[in-house]
Design an enzyme around this catalytic site. Structure first.
Site, PDB file in Angstrom:
ATOM      1  N   HIS A 427      33.102  -0.285   0.905  1.00 17.84           N
ATOM      2  CA  HIS A 427      33.349   0.427   2.161  1.00 17.84           C
ATOM      3  C   HIS A 427      33.950  -0.450   3.245  1.00 17.84           C
ATOM      4  O   HIS A 427      34.097   0.016   4.374  1.00 17.84           O
ATOM      5  CB  HIS A 427      32.041   1.017   2.694  1.00 17.84           C
ATOM      6  CG  HIS A 427      31.581   2.246   1.987  1.00 17.84           C
ATOM      7  ND1 HIS A 427      32.104   3.500   2.244  1.00 17.84           N
ATOM      8  CD2 HIS A 427      30.664   2.423   1.019  1.00 17.84           C
ATOM      9  CE1 HIS A 427      31.513   4.393   1.474  1.00 17.84           C
ATOM     10  NE2 HIS A 427      30.635   3.769   0.712  1.00 17.84           N
ATOM     11  N   LYS A 701      32.141   6.937  17.546  1.00 18.43           N
ATOM     12  CA  LYS A 701      31.895   6.181  16.323  1.00 18.43           C
ATOM     13  C   LYS A 701      31.142   4.914  16.688  1.00 18.43           C
ATOM     14  O   LYS A 701      30.991   4.583  17.871  1.00 18.43           O
ATOM     15  CB  LYS A 701      33.184   5.850  15.578  1.00 18.43           C
ATOM     16  CG  LYS A 701      34.265   5.172  16.420  1.00 18.43           C
ATOM     17  CD  LYS A 701      35.558   5.025  15.630  1.00 18.43           C
ATOM     18  CE  LYS A 701      36.233   6.359  15.441  1.00 18.43           C
ATOM     19  NZ  LYS A 701      36.871   6.516  14.142  1.00 18.43           N
ATOM     20  N   ARG A 702      30.659   4.209  15.691  1.00 18.13           N
ATOM     21  CA  ARG A 702      29.954   2.950  15.926  1.00 18.13           C
ATOM     22  C   ARG A 702      30.810   2.028  16.794  1.00 18.13           C
ATOM     23  O   ARG A 702      32.014   1.922  16.606  1.00 18.13           O
ATOM     24  CB  ARG A 702      29.675   2.301  14.569  1.00 18.13           C
ATOM     25  CG  ARG A 702      28.948   0.987  14.592  1.00 18.13           C
ATOM     26  CD  ARG A 702      28.451   0.651  13.184  1.00 18.13           C
ATOM     27  NE  ARG A 702      29.504   0.740  12.189  1.00 18.13           N
ATOM     28  CZ  ARG A 702      30.239  -0.310  11.781  1.00 18.13           C
ATOM     29  NH1 ARG A 702      30.019  -1.503  12.300  1.00 18.13           N
ATOM     30  NH2 ARG A 702      31.144  -0.163  10.840  1.00 18.13           N
ATOM     31  N   LYS A 707      37.121  -1.258  15.718  1.00 19.52           N
ATOM     32  CA  LYS A 707      37.382   0.157  15.985  1.00 19.52           C
ATOM     33  C   LYS A 707      38.088   0.344  17.329  1.00 19.52           C
ATOM     34  O   LYS A 707      38.581   1.424  17.633  1.00 19.52           O
ATOM     35  CB  LYS A 707      36.080   0.946  15.934  1.00 19.52           C
ATOM     36  CG  LYS A 707      35.481   1.001  14.517  1.00 19.52           C
ATOM     37  CD  LYS A 707      34.176   1.771  14.478  1.00 19.52           C
ATOM     38  CE  LYS A 707      33.528   1.726  13.097  1.00 19.52           C
ATOM     39  NZ  LYS A 707      34.219   2.573  12.111  1.00 19.52           N
ATOM     40  N   THR A 813      35.450   9.020   8.324  1.00 21.03           N
ATOM     41  CA  THR A 813      35.214  10.416   7.959  1.00 21.03           C
ATOM     42  C   THR A 813      35.233  11.306   9.192  1.00 21.03           C
ATOM     43  O   THR A 813      35.505  12.496   9.082  1.00 21.03           O
ATOM     44  CB  THR A 813      33.865  10.590   7.234  1.00 21.03           C
ATOM     45  OG1 THR A 813      32.830   9.961   7.982  1.00 21.03           O
ATOM     46  CG2 THR A 813      33.917  10.001   5.837  1.00 21.03           C
ATOM     47  N   LYS A 817      36.677  15.313  10.074  1.00 19.88           N
ATOM     48  CA  LYS A 817      35.953  16.380  10.769  1.00 19.88           C
ATOM     49  C   LYS A 817      36.754  16.893  11.955  1.00 19.88           C
ATOM     50  O   LYS A 817      36.813  18.107  12.205  1.00 19.88           O
ATOM     51  CB  LYS A 817      34.588  15.852  11.231  1.00 19.88           C
ATOM     52  CG  LYS A 817      33.665  15.414  10.113  1.00 19.88           C
ATOM     53  CD  LYS A 817      32.517  14.569  10.646  1.00 19.88           C
ATOM     54  CE  LYS A 817      31.809  13.828   9.522  1.00 19.88           C
ATOM     55  NZ  LYS A 817      30.895  12.798  10.016  1.00 19.88           N
TER      56      LYS A 817
END
Length: 971
Positions: A427, A701-702, A707, A813, A817
């Protein structure tokens, strides 16, 4: 409002059939699962009552205008209401006087659980009888979210439950929000695992999930003036109505101790610390199917004998409870901080507990199904174990240990079985996330496993030596360094001599005699008579000047360098996964290519057949059908049926209607209604008022540097600065109104991530109170982001940010969505963004930033001092430093984006590199949003193009290509 009294329906006793259906008595398949879902509910109308007790309920008249989701009868609703009343009365977790919302939730959940148990028992009776091959999904995280609406939706009983609760004085939506999110995960890894369980059940694949039952989960996030604050999660404070504790299903788990050879010559792990892992089961229902699979979570405790009663009575209470506390704390929280040695030990204990208990359970099931004739060579034909990331890596040595030490198999037999059974999903490409454990720590905690890992490493060395030409020493040395499981560990003796022979002899350096004579560092020659070195006498030592009197001489100039510390000996868990499994998969096309070309390139060249891609997916049930019912109805009406919920390929049919004005009007209305819900939510949760007419721009998100929430907020700061420099008329013509929403948790010891959270909240506090800006720009950080918050935000989203540094996000993911719900993405060519852009159309995706293949060169350029920052980037950094966002010192945060080298500097994630491209892309976003028809068309095409990203498609691929399992549907 009128108040009525009710009590559970009277009955002289519960029938044996009802006990069987509830899973309280044994029974064959014939007594279960053969009736429709409605008939299963009707059996609950009669309940035993030994004590009559009444309590107050608000009486609400039935609303004839409300359209229920399911076609139901009054009898169905009455049956369900009777079941809910029964559980309120006889499965109490609350005082009997009132039937308020928390009690209504628990009673409702327990009535649903009755239906799930019936299907659950039937499912596993069937699997036992057929002895089918089963997949077991091991994950440290399962981010389930609320279960009530998902369960009754999958059972097609939403309308029936809504009416039953209305008749009992409550609304279903008010009851549902009483459920806390299960705190069993953090981010995408855990949410993916939960989507996979939903798809496995829906598609009728025989499978179980295995995880840990965390008492407190990760943490609950609060946002204060100082930024993020972590407090313990309280999700289990009122109990969990979904789980069933299996006190009869427990397994011993051992730590520490030593390994000894027995009289039979076998190795035995003895002594040490023993705990017990106890099973807690959570049923996972499929959609429109009786199949209900299991998520088995392990809880840890010590045996009663470990409580030191004598110490307790002597007043040494902490000592008396020590063994129990050590066992229980293993399952206290997800990812305990590992800055300390205690934290590292606890994490490793967690991982081993998951692996050991799960494998013991899997093997016990295999032996039970095999009967008297256990054929271990058939184990891989009945069992598939999937390791979700590297956390369950210890499955490999643990399965070897059980097979060799406990079941008496040879090394060769056990290794063959293990490799055919286990598979690994990667991952991440981040080095810090590819786990490496201290060999010393592992030797203390799991001594027998280290022996097995050493043997696996030795087998791997043999394979490498056989594969590569031993004449090329440098290549062989490179491959061993890259591929070995044991890092910085000497070669086994069997290979040490070989490498001494292979290592090229270095040419001796000839030093001129006069240099040797004059050198202060010359070594005294060895006396050939006695072979000893001449020693420096005490007198000679005394002739050296004192430190305070030293002068700059040749001796001081040629001081010996500090000794280089020995590199740490570590166990490379990802390498062990690749070696020990038969399949390795990435989770997006670009990620799988990076895995093959970079992360595990040497392994890919050795075993190309092992490597696969399995692009992630999300369940369309939870992530559009249930969480966005208004949009779901529009899709169903336009396509002509609800088949798309199971066959998402039908979403592509929406492409035929993208320019239909009626569809566009309905689409915009659904989006606005979802935005209105979020407006109320944000006001309640944060105190900020936002306009539903503004664009909802969301990044949830985290919190992590890769990110790049920092890129997003700096873009907002730049936007704010430009607004402040304009007149009112100019800013309204230049900028589209936006509500910029952030959410996500920064790991508690990740200082830079917590600085980013603090910065976002400081920017929001300034911008949101600026009267000159008003509704033109708002910045909101949603505290304690979780699945339930996502189910509210995602349907309301219009622009979603997936802006990680290219090549660093495995998949993502949440991007799937958002696209499913008609949200347009702005992002880099990273992870699943690449495939989403292909499916929705390049013109319906806002692309910016450097490409994955350019990243290494850009970092090299930076290190060489060749990077020239864009003036706009320098401008925004200076604006932050000016103090406009408060007194907090952001020098370290901004400093991470500056310089050319060094830890925490040099902008490793290329925020400055991508900043100009990002803000220019945001201008294109504003331009597109002004054109309502164009934007709505893009939104529809995002939903239409999201069909590929169903977890159903992903699970079909895992089942066919890795697990080799077939659907088994109950009749």
């Amino acid at each position: 409002m009128a108040v009525s009294q009710f009590s559970a329906a009277t009955s002289t006793g519960r029938s044996e059939a009802l006990l069987t259906r509830s899973g309280l008595l044994g029974g064959g398949l014939g007594s279960r699962g053969s009736k429709s879902k409605v008939l299963l509910m009707r059996t609950w109308i009669s309940r035993p009552v030994t004590v009559r007790r009444s309590f107050s309920v608000n009486s609400v008249s039935s609303d004839s205008k409300q359209t229920l989701k399911d076609p139901i009868t009054q009898e169905d609703a009455a049956s369900i209401a009777s079941s809910i009343k029964y559980h309120a009365e006889f499965t109490p977790l609350f005082s009997p006087e009132r039937f308020d919302l928390p009690k209504a939730f628990f009673a409702t959940a327990q009535s649903v659980r009755d239906a799930l148990i019936i299907n659950w028992n039937a499912t596993y009776d069937y699997y036992e009888k057929l002895n089918v091959k089963q997949a077991y999904y091991l994950s440290m995280e399962f981010l389930q979210g609320r279960a009530l609406l998902n369960a009754i939706g999958n059972l097609e009983l939403t309308g029936a439950y809504a009416e039953a609760l209305r008749n009992l004085g409550h609304k279903l939506e008010h009851v549902a929000i009483q459920e806390p999110d299960a705190a069993l995960g953090n981010g995408g890894l855990g949410r993916l695992a939960s989507c996979f369980l939903d798809s496995l059940a829906t598609l009728n694949y025989p499978a179980w999930g295995y995880g840990l039952r965390y008492k407190y989960g990760l943490f609950k996030q609060r946002i204060t003036k100082d930024g993020q604050e972590e407090v313990a999660e309280d999700w289990l404070e009122m109990g969990n109505p979904w789980e069933i504790v299996r006190n009869d299903v427990s397994y011993p788990v051992k730590f520490y101790g030593k390994v000894a050879s027995g009289s039979d010559g076998k190795r035995h792990w003895i002594g040490g610390e023993d705990i017990k892992a106890v099973a807690c089961d959570v049923p996972i229902p499929g959609y429109k199917t009786k199949t209900t699979i299991n998520l088995r979570l392990w809880s840890t405790k010590a045996v009663s004998e470990d409580f030191d009663l004598n110490a307790f009575n002597a007043g040494e209470h902490s000592k008396a409870y020590e063994a129990l506390a050590n066992a229980e704390k293993i399952c206290y929280i997800l990812y305990p901080g590992d800055e300390s040695m205690e934290g590292k030990v606890l994490r490793l204990k967690q991982q081993y507990t998951l692996c050991s208990a799960s494998l013991q359970d899997i093997i016990a099931r295999f032996e039970r199904r095999s009967g008297a004739n256990v054929r271990w060579e058939e184990f891989p034909e009945k069992v598939a174990v999937q390791m979700n990331d590297t956390h369950p890596t210890l499955c490999i040595p643990e399965l070897m240990r059980i097979l060799i030490d406990l079941k008496g198999l040879s090394w060769k037999e056990a290794w063959n079985i293990t490799q055919r059974t286990v598979a690994y999903t990667n991952h991440t490409v981040l080095p810090e996330a590819l786990e490496k454990w201290s060999l010393e720590l592992m030797q203390k905690l799991l001594p027998r496993h280290v022996e097995i890992i050493e043997m696996i490493d030795e087998e791997l060395i043999h394979t490498i030596v056989s594969e590569y030409d031993t004449a090329d020493y440098e290549l062989l040395e490179k491959k061993l360094k890259e591929m070995r499981i044991l890092e910085n560990v000497d070669l086994p003796s069997a290979f040490a001599d070989l490498f001494v022979k292979l290592k090229p002899k270095e040419s001796p350096v000839v030093v001129p005699s006069e240099e040797l004579e004059n050198s202060e560092d010359a070594v005294e020659p060895i006396d050939e008579e006695d072979g000893s070195e001449k020693k420096v006498t005490q007198e000679t030592e005394m002739e050296l000047p004192e430190p305070s009197e030293k002068k700059v001489t040749q001796e001081t100039e040629m001081e010996l360098p500090e000794p280089v510390p020995e590199p740490p000996k570590r166990v490379h868990m990802a390498n062990l996964c690749v070696v020990g499994g038969h399949a390795v998969n990435g989770v997006a096309e670009i990620h799988s290519e990076i895995v093959k070309d970079e992360v595990f390139n040497a392994f890919f060249k050795l075993w190309p057949e092992k490597f696969q891609n399995k692009t992630n997916g999300v369940t369309p049930r939870r992530w559009i059908h249930f969480c966005n019912p208004e949009l779901s109805k529009i899709v169903t009406d336009r396509i002509g049926s609800e088949d798309w919920v199971l066959n998402t390929e039908k979403l592509a049919d929406l492409r035929k209607f993208t320019d239909n004005e009626d569809l566009q009007t309905q689409w915009r209305a659904a989006k606005r209604n979802n935005k209105l819900k979020v407006v109320s939510f944000l006001k309640e949760r944060t105190g900020y008022s936002v306009s539903p007419d503004a664009m909802f721009d969301i990044q949830v998100k985290r919190i992590h540097e890769y990110k790049r929430q920092l890129l997003n907020i700096l873009g907002i700061v730049y936007r704010y600065k430009k607004m402040k420099e304009m007149s009112v008329a100019e800013r309204k013509s230049k900028f589209v109104p936006r509500v910029c929403i952030f959410g996500g948790k920064a790991f508690s010891t990740y200082v830079q991530a917590k600085r980013i959270v603090k910065f976002i909240t400081d920017v929001g506090a300034t911008v949101n109170h600026d009267p000159e800006i008003g509704d033109l720009l708002k910045v909101v950080f949603v505290p304690d982001y979780n699945v339930s918050v996502a189910e509210l935000l995602i349907p309301a989203s219009e622009l979603s940010q997936h802006i990680s540094t290219a090549g660093m996000e495995a998949s993502g993911t949440s991007n799937m969505k958002f696209a499913m719900n008609g949200c347009i993405l702005i992002g880099t060519l990273d992870g699943a963004n690449v495939e989403i852009r292909q499916e929705v159309g390049v013109e319906n995706f806002f692309l910016f930033g450097a490409k994955a293949h350019e990243i290494a060169g850009l970092r090299k350029q930076r290190a060489e001092g060749k990077f020239v920052p864009d003036p706009r980037f320098e401008e925004v950094k200076e604006f932050v430093r000016s103090g406009v966002f408060g007194s907090y010192n952001y020098d370290e945060l901004i400093g991470s984006l500056e310089g050319n080298e060094g830890f925490g500097c040099a902008d490793y994630f290329l925020v400055g590199e991508d900043f100009p491209s990002y803000i220019e892309c945001q201008e294109k976003v504003d331009e597109a949003y002004r054109d309502r028809k164009r934007w709505t068309r893009m939104s529809i095409l995002n939903t239409a193009g999201s069909y590929k990203f169903s977890s159903d498609r992903t699970i079909h691929e895992y089942a066919k290509d890795i697990w080799n399992i077939e659907p088994v549907k109950l009749l």
